[in-house]
Scaffold this motif. Structure first.
Motif, PDB file in Angstrom:
ATOM      1  N   PRO A  58       3.141   0.935  18.989  1.00 20.88           N
ATOM      2  CA  PRO A  58       2.728   1.223  17.609  1.00 20.88           C
ATOM      3  C   PRO A  58       1.417   0.510  17.280  1.00 20.88           C
ATOM      4  O   PRO A  58       1.296  -0.702  17.473  1.00 20.88           O
ATOM      5  CB  PRO A  58       3.881   0.679  16.764  1.00 20.88           C
ATOM      6  CG  PRO A  58       5.057   0.655  17.690  1.00 20.88           C
ATOM      7  CD  PRO A  58       4.488   0.348  19.040  1.00 20.88           C
ATOM      8  N   ASP A  78       4.702  -3.261   7.959  1.00 23.92           N
ATOM      9  CA  ASP A  78       5.188  -2.249   8.896  1.00 23.92           C
ATOM     10  C   ASP A  78       5.930  -2.948  10.028  1.00 23.92           C
ATOM     11  O   ASP A  78       5.499  -3.997  10.516  1.00 23.92           O
ATOM     12  CB  ASP A  78       4.036  -1.424   9.458  1.00 23.92           C
ATOM     13  CG  ASP A  78       3.311  -0.628   8.393  1.00 23.92           C
ATOM     14  OD1 ASP A  78       3.947  -0.297   7.370  1.00 23.92           O
ATOM     15  OD2 ASP A  78       2.114  -0.345   8.562  1.00 23.92           O
ATOM     16  N   ARG A  79       7.030  -2.316  10.459  1.00 23.77           N
ATOM     17  CA  ARG A  79       7.857  -2.991  11.451  1.00 23.77           C
ATOM     18  C   ARG A  79       8.720  -2.000  12.212  1.00 23.77           C
ATOM     19  O   ARG A  79       9.253  -1.049  11.638  1.00 23.77           O
ATOM     20  CB  ARG A  79       8.765  -4.005  10.744  1.00 23.77           C
ATOM     21  CG  ARG A  79       9.606  -4.890  11.657  1.00 23.77           C
ATOM     22  CD  ARG A  79      10.575  -5.700  10.835  1.00 23.77           C
ATOM     23  NE  ARG A  79      11.211  -6.755  11.589  1.00 23.77           N
ATOM     24  CZ  ARG A  79      12.302  -7.413  11.186  1.00 23.77           C
ATOM     25  NH1 ARG A  79      12.850  -7.121  10.021  1.00 23.77           N
ATOM     26  NH2 ARG A  79      12.823  -8.370  11.922  1.00 23.77           N
ATOM     27  N   VAL A  80       8.854  -2.244  13.508  1.00 24.63           N
ATOM     28  CA  VAL A  80       9.808  -1.541  14.357  1.00 24.63           C
ATOM     29  C   VAL A  80      10.592  -2.600  15.116  1.00 24.63           C
ATOM     30  O   VAL A  80      10.005  -3.396  15.853  1.00 24.63           O
ATOM     31  CB  VAL A  80       9.113  -0.581  15.340  1.00 24.63           C
ATOM     32  CG1 VAL A  80      10.142   0.017  16.296  1.00 24.63           C
ATOM     33  CG2 VAL A  80       8.382   0.519  14.596  1.00 24.63           C
ATOM     34  N   SER A  97      13.773   1.488   4.444  1.00 26.28           N
ATOM     35  CA  SER A  97      14.035   1.264   5.859  1.00 26.28           C
ATOM     36  C   SER A  97      15.018   2.301   6.375  1.00 26.28           C
ATOM     37  O   SER A  97      15.710   2.984   5.609  1.00 26.28           O
ATOM     38  CB  SER A  97      14.605  -0.145   6.084  1.00 26.28           C
ATOM     39  OG  SER A  97      15.890  -0.255   5.496  1.00 26.28           O
ATOM     40  N   GLY A  99      13.320   0.816  11.394  1.00 24.70           N
ATOM     41  CA  GLY A  99      11.966   1.088  10.964  1.00 24.70           C
ATOM     42  C   GLY A  99      11.768   0.651   9.524  1.00 24.70           C
ATOM     43  O   GLY A  99      12.641   0.869   8.676  1.00 24.70           O
ATOM     44  N   GLU A 100      10.635   0.013   9.258  1.00 26.02           N
ATOM     45  CA  GLU A 100      10.290  -0.422   7.899  1.00 26.02           C
ATOM     46  C   GLU A 100       8.837  -0.059   7.626  1.00 26.02           C
ATOM     47  O   GLU A 100       8.039   0.127   8.551  1.00 26.02           O
ATOM     48  CB  GLU A 100      10.497  -1.931   7.737  1.00 26.02           C
ATOM     49  CG  GLU A 100      11.943  -2.378   7.831  1.00 26.02           C
ATOM     50  CD  GLU A 100      12.101  -3.891   7.690  1.00 26.02           C
ATOM     51  OE1 GLU A 100      11.084  -4.613   7.838  1.00 26.02           O
ATOM     52  OE2 GLU A 100      13.227  -4.348   7.456  1.00 26.02           O
ATOM     53  N   ALA A 110       5.692   1.880   7.183  1.00 29.12           N
ATOM     54  CA  ALA A 110       5.276   3.199   7.648  1.00 29.12           C
ATOM     55  C   ALA A 110       6.317   3.843   8.559  1.00 29.12           C
ATOM     56  O   ALA A 110       6.271   5.063   8.790  1.00 29.12           O
ATOM     57  CB  ALA A 110       3.944   3.086   8.390  1.00 29.12           C
ATOM     58  N   TYR A 111       7.244   3.058   9.099  1.00 28.16           N
ATOM     59  CA  TYR A 111       8.278   3.580   9.983  1.00 28.16           C
ATOM     60  C   TYR A 111       9.639   3.622   9.285  1.00 28.16           C
ATOM     61  O   TYR A 111      10.672   3.730   9.942  1.00 28.16           O
ATOM     62  CB  TYR A 111       8.364   2.712  11.236  1.00 28.16           C
ATOM     63  CG  TYR A 111       7.046   2.642  11.974  1.00 28.16           C
ATOM     64  CD1 TYR A 111       6.687   3.616  12.899  1.00 28.16           C
ATOM     65  CD2 TYR A 111       6.139   1.610  11.723  1.00 28.16           C
ATOM     66  CE1 TYR A 111       5.467   3.563  13.560  1.00 28.16           C
ATOM     67  CE2 TYR A 111       4.918   1.553  12.386  1.00 28.16           C
ATOM     68  CZ  TYR A 111       4.596   2.528  13.297  1.00 28.16           C
ATOM     69  OH  TYR A 111       3.386   2.480  13.949  1.00 28.16           O
ATOM     70  N   ALA A 147       9.868   9.243  11.128  1.00 25.54           N
ATOM     71  CA  ALA A 147       8.978   8.265  11.746  1.00 25.54           C
ATOM     72  C   ALA A 147       9.735   7.372  12.718  1.00 25.54           C
ATOM     73  O   ALA A 147       9.237   7.042  13.804  1.00 25.54           O
ATOM     74  CB  ALA A 147       8.300   7.419  10.672  1.00 25.54           C
ATOM     75  N   ALA A 148      10.953   6.966  12.354  1.00 28.78           N
ATOM     76  CA  ALA A 148      11.749   6.114  13.236  1.00 28.78           C
ATOM     77  C   ALA A 148      12.161   6.861  14.494  1.00 28.78           C
ATOM     78  O   ALA A 148      12.140   6.308  15.603  1.00 28.78           O
ATOM     79  CB  ALA A 148      12.983   5.592  12.496  1.00 28.78           C
ATOM     80  N   VAL A 207       9.146   7.118  16.921  1.00 23.96           N
ATOM     81  CA  VAL A 207       8.869   5.915  17.704  1.00 23.96           C
ATOM     82  C   VAL A 207      10.011   5.633  18.672  1.00 23.96           C
ATOM     83  O   VAL A 207       9.782   5.138  19.790  1.00 23.96           O
ATOM     84  CB  VAL A 207       8.606   4.705  16.778  1.00 23.96           C
ATOM     85  CG1 VAL A 207       9.874   4.183  16.151  1.00 23.96           C
ATOM     86  CG2 VAL A 207       7.900   3.577  17.530  1.00 23.96           C
TER      87      VAL A 207
END
Length: 352
Positions: A114, A147-149, A191, A208-209, A211-212, A217-218, A221
């Motif tokens: 990402p 943003d977080r994955v 999320s 996902g948080e 943008a994810y 989106a989740a 990715v």
């Protein structure tokens, strides 16, 4: 929990400690060492914020506090990673051989990674210091913008044992398809959590948080996950023969454990770059059996001491600094000689 929490919350962008915060952190460290609490990891391995005023405690507490309590799980409950290549090495009479260590890696990658997110890699479980479960892995890709994955790889359904600390952020929201496999979905305010079983029987959870934080989106990715190992940021160049990886915490702490004697633990940890203290201050409050010995490690001043006592097993305590990098702490059992500890410290590397 607070030992590993301090370790996890610290990052390169964290502010420097004030003198008051230094004192508070040192007091917390001594309290934890004296009480010798068992550190148990939890699934939500890193809080959203990485800034903390307790910079001194980042590696000190996590590295030193659980020294006497870490125990390897029984062989039938885990298959440990092996960092040491089976190559010949000098052996001190009556001692342990050192061999060239294989690179410690995290088993999965996101391809492509990402954009703008920095990964922090952890191996949890396996020994008491990382939780009494079979080993599982956590990759936390995050940014300062929120943003977080968060990717978890489990050896089994994480709901099978409360020791995994499994949790989700939100309520059930049906299912989604990830690479042709049905995944359960939970939706929160900003999320989304996905959980599914891989064809090989292992389970993956993706949070996902930002943008994810949407399901699409989740899922997108999650479908970039590949079985391609990536190196962790903290490495041993030399390791005792017959020792395996016990665990690591976001590339900030790395443990090796003897395959034949689970009481033998080699622990390496980093002190955050923003730590404002000195090399000698990292030894304050330690139960040393003799004054620390000034030594040179990787061309930098270092200190080596024998610590322990008060009913605990003695161990070697080395404090050094990587060239152009942070301080590090190496704790080793007394079964490793002084010369071996120095040889190991000479080949420690970090990308932090």
């Amino acid at each position: 929990m607070k030992e590993l929490t301090l370790l996890r919350e610290a990052g390169p962008q964290a502010p420097a400690l004030t003198p008051a915060a230094c004192s508070a952190a040192r007091a917390a460290l001594l309290e934890e060492i004296d009480s010798a609490r068992t550190v148990r990891g939890r699934l939500r391995c890193r809080l959203p914020g990485r800034r903390t005023t307790l910079r001194l405690g980042t590696a000190l507490v996590a590295v030193a506090a659980a020294w006497t309590t870490a125990v390897l799980v029984t062989p039938d409950s885990a298959v440990p990673d092996r960092p040491a290549a089976p190559t010949a090495a000098p052996v001190t009479p009556g001692g342990i051989a050192l061999v060239a260590a294989e690179e410690v890696t995290f088993p999965l990658s996101l391809d492509p990674a990402p954009e703008g997110l920095t990964p922090f890699l952890s191996r949890r479980g396996g020994i008491a210091a990382y939780g009494n479960t079979p080993p599982f892995y956590v990759a936390d890709y995050s940014s300062t913008g929120g943003d977080r994955v968060l990717v978890h790889l489990f050896p089994e359904d994480p709901r099978s044992s409360p020791d995994y600390g499994w949790s989700v952020q939100g309520d059930p929201a049906g299912t989604a398809t990830v690479d042709g496999v049905e995944a359960e979905v939970w939706r929160g305010d900003s999320s989304v959590d996905l959980l599914w079983e891989r064809p090989d029987g292992r389970w993956v959870q993706v949070l996902g948080e930002g943008a994810y934080g949407g399901t699409a989106a989740a899922v997108a990715v999650a479908e970039t996950l590949v079985d391609r190992p990536q190196p962790v940021g903290l490495q041993f160049g030399l390791a005792p023969a017959g020792w395996s990886v016990g665990g690591y915490e976001e590339s900030r702490s790395l443990d090796l454990v003897s395959d034949t004697d689970p009481d033998q633990l080699l622990r390496l940890g980093l002190v955050g770059r923003e730590y404002p203290g000195t090399l000698d201050e990292l030894l304050e409050g330690m139960s040393l059996t003799a004054p620390p010995e000034p030594v040179t490690v990787q061309g930098q001043p270092a200190r080596l001491a024998l610590a322990g006592g008060d009913g605990g097993s003695p161990y070697r305590y080395l404090v050094g600094q990587l060239p152009g990098g942070p301080f590090f702490i190496l704790l080793a059992p007394e079964t490793l000689t002084r010369e071996q500890v120095l040889q190991i410290a000479e080949q420690v590397t970090s990308t932090a």
